[in-house]
Design a protein around this motif. Structure first.
Motif, PDB file in Angstrom:
ATOM      1  N   ALA A  25       4.611  -0.157  -7.296  1.00 50.96           N
ATOM      2  CA  ALA A  25       3.815   0.586  -6.323  1.00 50.96           C
ATOM      3  C   ALA A  25       4.155   0.429  -4.780  1.00 50.96           C
ATOM      4  O   ALA A  25       4.321   1.338  -3.890  1.00 50.96           O
ATOM      5  CB  ALA A  25       2.255   0.203  -6.420  1.00 50.96           C
ATOM      6  N   THR A  29       5.759   3.296  -2.295  1.00 49.28           N
ATOM      7  CA  THR A  29       5.313   3.414  -0.805  1.00 49.28           C
ATOM      8  C   THR A  29       6.431   3.613   0.075  1.00 49.28           C
ATOM      9  O   THR A  29       6.523   4.382   0.834  1.00 49.28           O
ATOM     10  CB  THR A  29       4.463   2.130  -0.610  1.00 49.28           C
ATOM     11  OG1 THR A  29       3.007   2.280  -1.392  1.00 49.28           O
ATOM     12  CG2 THR A  29       3.722   2.360   0.958  1.00 49.28           C
ATOM     13  N   LYS A 130      -2.526  -4.142   0.714  1.00 41.24           N
ATOM     14  CA  LYS A 130      -3.072  -3.237  -0.240  1.00 41.24           C
ATOM     15  C   LYS A 130      -4.515  -3.059   0.336  1.00 41.24           C
ATOM     16  O   LYS A 130      -5.330  -3.798   0.121  1.00 41.24           O
ATOM     17  CB  LYS A 130      -3.113  -3.995  -1.403  1.00 41.24           C
ATOM     18  CG  LYS A 130      -3.454  -2.878  -2.661  1.00 41.24           C
ATOM     19  CD  LYS A 130      -3.111  -3.476  -4.116  1.00 41.24           C
ATOM     20  CE  LYS A 130      -3.532  -2.313  -5.065  1.00 41.24           C
ATOM     21  NZ  LYS A 130      -3.217  -2.864  -6.358  1.00 41.24           N
ATOM     22  N   ASP A 133      -6.948   0.678  -3.183  1.00 38.57           N
ATOM     23  CA  ASP A 133      -6.142   0.880  -4.428  1.00 38.57           C
ATOM     24  C   ASP A 133      -4.769   1.359  -4.110  1.00 38.57           C
ATOM     25  O   ASP A 133      -3.876   1.664  -4.793  1.00 38.57           O
ATOM     26  CB  ASP A 133      -6.730   1.903  -5.232  1.00 38.57           C
ATOM     27  CG  ASP A 133      -6.849   3.218  -4.738  1.00 38.57           C
ATOM     28  OD1 ASP A 133      -6.769   3.493  -3.428  1.00 38.57           O
ATOM     29  OD2 ASP A 133      -7.149   4.178  -5.481  1.00 38.57           O
ATOM     30  N   SER A 134      -4.114   1.331  -2.734  1.00 39.70           N
ATOM     31  CA  SER A 134      -2.989   1.994  -2.075  1.00 39.70           C
ATOM     32  C   SER A 134      -2.257   0.878  -1.331  1.00 39.70           C
ATOM     33  O   SER A 134      -2.858   0.267  -0.692  1.00 39.70           O
ATOM     34  CB  SER A 134      -3.034   3.451  -1.842  1.00 39.70           C
ATOM     35  OG  SER A 134      -3.823   3.260  -0.606  1.00 39.70           O
TER      36      SER A 134
END
Length: 150
Positions: A25, A29, A130, A133-134
């Motif tokens: 993740a 990004t 974070k 959730d991102s």
């Protein structure tokens, strides 16, 4: 005893998968940031950075090294202002990602190419947070070298 060993192995595998998922993740990004960078897409860039993102470069003069800060909006204006006839590409050579809870650090050596000609190399250092959730980029600092890029 076998049950305990199996249980410990399962926890180790599950923890490794969770870490790997978070690392992916973070990597995604950063890759989205560079997709926006190369496509000169301010909305895509904005989607992966914090509202208070800090951008800096370790700059060199003839006899000194210093930290140069750049306002995010100026950075975006500069990227969007590059003529469409100019081809530019920052090639990330690897990712070294470290995560602790809601904080991540990524170290990405790179080469920069301008109109298919090597321009410079260096390292990007990304700090991410974070948010729900991102992952969001909160700090970027890089180095730039013309020599020693092997």
């Amino acid at each position: 005893m076998r049950i305990l060993i199996c249980f410990c192995l399962c926890l180790f595998v599950l923890n490794g998968n969770a870490q790997s998922s978070e690392e992916n993740a973070v990597r995604q990004t950063i890759e989205t940031f560079f997709k926006g960078f190369h496509q000169q897409d301010s909305l895509l860039l904005k989607s992966v950075v914090s509202d208070q993102v800090i951008i800096q470069t370790i700059a060199n003069k003839v006899d000194s090294t210093y930290v140069q800060s750049e306002d995010y909006n100026d950075f975006v204006s500069h990227i969007i202002g590059i003529p469409t006839t100019t081809k530019f590409q920052e090639k990330l050579l690897s990712f070294n990602i470290q995560i602790d809870g809601a904080m991540a650090h990524a170290w990405t050596p790179y080469e920069f190419w301008l109109n298919d000609t090597f321009s410079h190399c260096g390292v990007n250092s990304f700090q991410l947070f974070k948010d729900s959730d991102s992952w969001k980029i909160i700090y970027i600092i890089d180095t730039r070298h013309k020599q020693g890029c092997d």
